[in-house]
Design an enzyme around this catalytic site. Structure first.
Site, PDB file in Angstrom:
ATOM      1  N   GLY A   1      -6.394  18.727   7.414  1.00  0.00           N
ATOM      2  CA  GLY A   1      -5.932  18.832   6.026  1.00  0.00           C
ATOM      3  C   GLY A   1      -6.681  19.889   5.231  1.00  0.00           C
TER       4      GLY A   1
ATOM      5  N   TYR B   1       0.832  -1.220   0.000  1.00  0.00           N
ATOM      6  CA  TYR B   1       0.000   0.000   0.000  1.00  0.00           C
ATOM      7  C   TYR B   1       0.864   1.267   0.000  1.00  0.00           C
ATOM      8  CZ  TYR B   1      -3.284   3.510   1.769  1.00  0.00           C
ATOM      9  OH  TYR B   1      -4.031   4.643   1.936  1.00  0.00           O
TER      10      TYR B   1
ATOM     11  N   ASP C   1     -11.051   4.939   5.852  1.00  0.00           N
ATOM     12  CA  ASP C   1     -12.181   4.730   4.934  1.00  0.00           C
ATOM     13  C   ASP C   1     -13.241   5.833   5.077  1.00  0.00           C
ATOM     14  OD1 ASP C   1     -11.231   2.374   3.702  1.00  0.00           O
ATOM     15  OD2 ASP C   1     -11.635   1.293   5.546  1.00  0.00           O
TER      16      ASP C   1
ATOM     17  N   ASP D   1       0.842   6.875  10.457  1.00  0.00           N
ATOM     18  CA  ASP D   1       1.800   5.825  10.837  1.00  0.00           C
ATOM     19  C   ASP D   1       3.198   6.106  10.296  1.00  0.00           C
ATOM     20  OD1 ASP D   1       1.868   4.420   8.072  1.00  0.00           O
ATOM     21  OD2 ASP D   1      -0.255   4.458   8.570  1.00  0.00           O
TER      22      ASP D   1
ATOM     23  N   ASP E   1      -3.582   9.890   2.276  1.00  0.00           N
ATOM     24  CA  ASP E   1      -3.560   8.549   2.874  1.00  0.00           C
ATOM     25  C   ASP E   1      -4.559   8.541   4.021  1.00  0.00           C
ATOM     26  OD1 ASP E   1      -3.006   6.065   3.850  1.00  0.00           O
ATOM     27  OD2 ASP E   1      -1.171   6.654   4.865  1.00  0.00           O
ATOM     28  N   SER E   2      -5.820   8.349   3.671  1.00  0.00           N
ATOM     29  CA  SER E   2      -6.876   8.471   4.679  1.00  0.00           C
ATOM     30  C   SER E   2      -7.364   7.101   5.118  1.00  0.00           C
ATOM     31  CB  SER E   2      -8.053   9.241   4.081  1.00  0.00           C
ATOM     32  OG  SER E   2      -8.693   8.439   3.115  1.00  0.00           O
TER      33      SER E   2
HETATM   34  N1  SPM Z   1      -0.550   4.365   5.940  1.00  0.00           N
HETATM   35  C1  SPM Z   1      -1.502   3.338   5.947  1.00  0.00           C
HETATM   36  C2  SPM Z   1      -2.870   3.863   6.238  1.00  0.00           C
HETATM   37  C3  SPM Z   1      -3.907   3.106   5.494  1.00  0.00           C
HETATM   38  N2  SPM Z   1      -4.982   3.923   5.032  1.00  0.00           N
HETATM   39  C4  SPM Z   1      -6.010   3.217   4.318  1.00  0.00           C
HETATM   40  C5  SPM Z   1      -6.694   2.196   5.158  1.00  0.00           C
HETATM   41  C6  SPM Z   1      -7.856   1.560   4.465  1.00  0.00           C
HETATM   42  C7  SPM Z   1      -8.344   0.389   5.232  1.00  0.00           C
HETATM   43  N3  SPM Z   1      -9.548  -0.178   4.738  1.00  0.00           N
HETATM   44  C8  SPM Z   1      -9.553  -0.684   3.395  1.00  0.00           C
HETATM   45  C9  SPM Z   1     -10.950  -0.949   2.920  1.00  0.00           C
HETATM   46  C10 SPM Z   1     -11.067  -0.866   1.427  1.00  0.00           C
HETATM   47  N4  SPM Z   1     -12.444  -0.715   1.021  1.00  0.00           N
END
Ligand code: SPM
Length: 289
Positions: free
Chosen positions: A145, A68, A165, A93, A162-163
């Site tokens: 932000g 990710y 959900d 993070d 980088d949010s």
């Molecule tokens: N730096 C990492 C942070 C992650 N941000 C995104 C988290 C998303 C988690 N849920 C995913 C669901 C997808 N529909």
């Protein structure tokens, strides 16, 4: 509600992924608190290493986070010919900062995160991600932000959101008005990239968010990566460019294998960049036609 039952954490979210849930066997709960904004937990799992959970939703595990963090960072950075100044919204993070500062053309990184507790907890329990905060290229601001961008116009080459959900505090980061703000904060030819959910789970939502983005960005694409600890093992990103002629799926900067190794990239490569924009036929048809 206790998220851990009989030694298993289950990611049950009836609004976001009804009728399904991913579970991880927990060795130990390392940290648990309620910050001003959300519930924060860090657990040591049997098979996924350490896991950060916000409001009951897995944000990252030390086993698969690189997929990710590398993709949300390098897809937009390599879609821009000269990404010198970057803004990260969220990313408490530190994993996205860790990746962005690696890019050789990036000179200055600004990050705005609303919840200082996520930063502090990550520094203590997730040092392999929070090391991103140690870079001399990075300036971290704790704040909102939206407010930050209202005061920073025409400043950035790339903005990464980088949010979490689209529930609770993050919901506004998926609205069309957010893309308008992003556009104003960018320099000419700038690129944005936002966590955008999976086409398996959030089909209509992704489509709606892409539509919101395309009201302000002449070029919009959706790219995917695989993250086993996210629902359906999958997540996507919406990428928007102010340069109508840019081909998002063709990296403006291609890395040789030796450069990829030197940057310690485990998932991203120029080939993966191109492949990430290739979508199944039914998705492509609905997103782009
Ligand atoms: N730096 C990492 C942070 C992650 N941000 C995104 C988290 C998303 C988690 N849920 C995913 C669901 C997808 N529909």
């Amino acid at each position: 509600m206790d998220l851990i039952s009989k030694g298993w954490f289950s990611e049950i979210q009836d609004d976001l992924w009804p009728g399904q849930s991913f579970s991880l066997k927990v060795k130990e709960v390392l940290h648990k608190e309620k910050s001003e904004f959300q519930d924060i937990q860090v657990v040591e799992t049997e098979t996924y290493g350490r896991c950060l959970i916000l409001d009951g939703i897995i944000q990252c595990t030390t086993r698969d986070e690189f997929s990710y963090q590398e993709m949300i960072s390098f897809l937009p950075l390599c879609s821009h010919p000269n990404p010198q100044k970057v803004l990260i919204v969220g990313g408490g993070d530190g994993g996205v900062a860790r990746e962005v500062v690696k890019h050789p053309l990036v000179k200055e990184v600004h990050q705005v995160e609303i919840d200082d507790r996520v930063v502090q907890v990550s520094k203590k329990y997730l040092p392999s991600m929070a090391c991103g905060f140690d870079s001399e290229k990075l300036v971290l601001t704790i704040g909102d932000g939206f407010e930050y961008m209202k005061n920073h116009k025409n400043e950035f080459d790339v903005i990464i959101t980088d949010s979490s959900d689209p529930v609770g505090p993050a919901v506004s980061l998926f609205h069309e008005s957010y893309f308008e703000l992003l556009k104003q904060a960018l320099k000419e030819g700038g690129v944005v990239c936002s966590q955008a959910g999976s086409f398996w789970l959030d089909f209509d939502y992704v489509k709606k968010t892409m539509k919101g983005c395309s009201l302000h960005f002449p070029k919009v694409g959706y790219a995917v990566t695989s993250v086993p600890s996210y629902p359906c093992g999958h997540i996507g990103f919406i990428i928007g460019s102010l340069d109508a002629n840019r081909k998002l799926e063709k990296p403006a900067k291609r890395f040789e294998k030796s450069e990829i190794d030197a940057l310690n990239l485990k998932y991203y490569s120029s080939n993966i960049h191109e492949a990430a924009f290739t979508l199944p036929r039914w998705v492509e048809k609905h997103f782009y036609e």
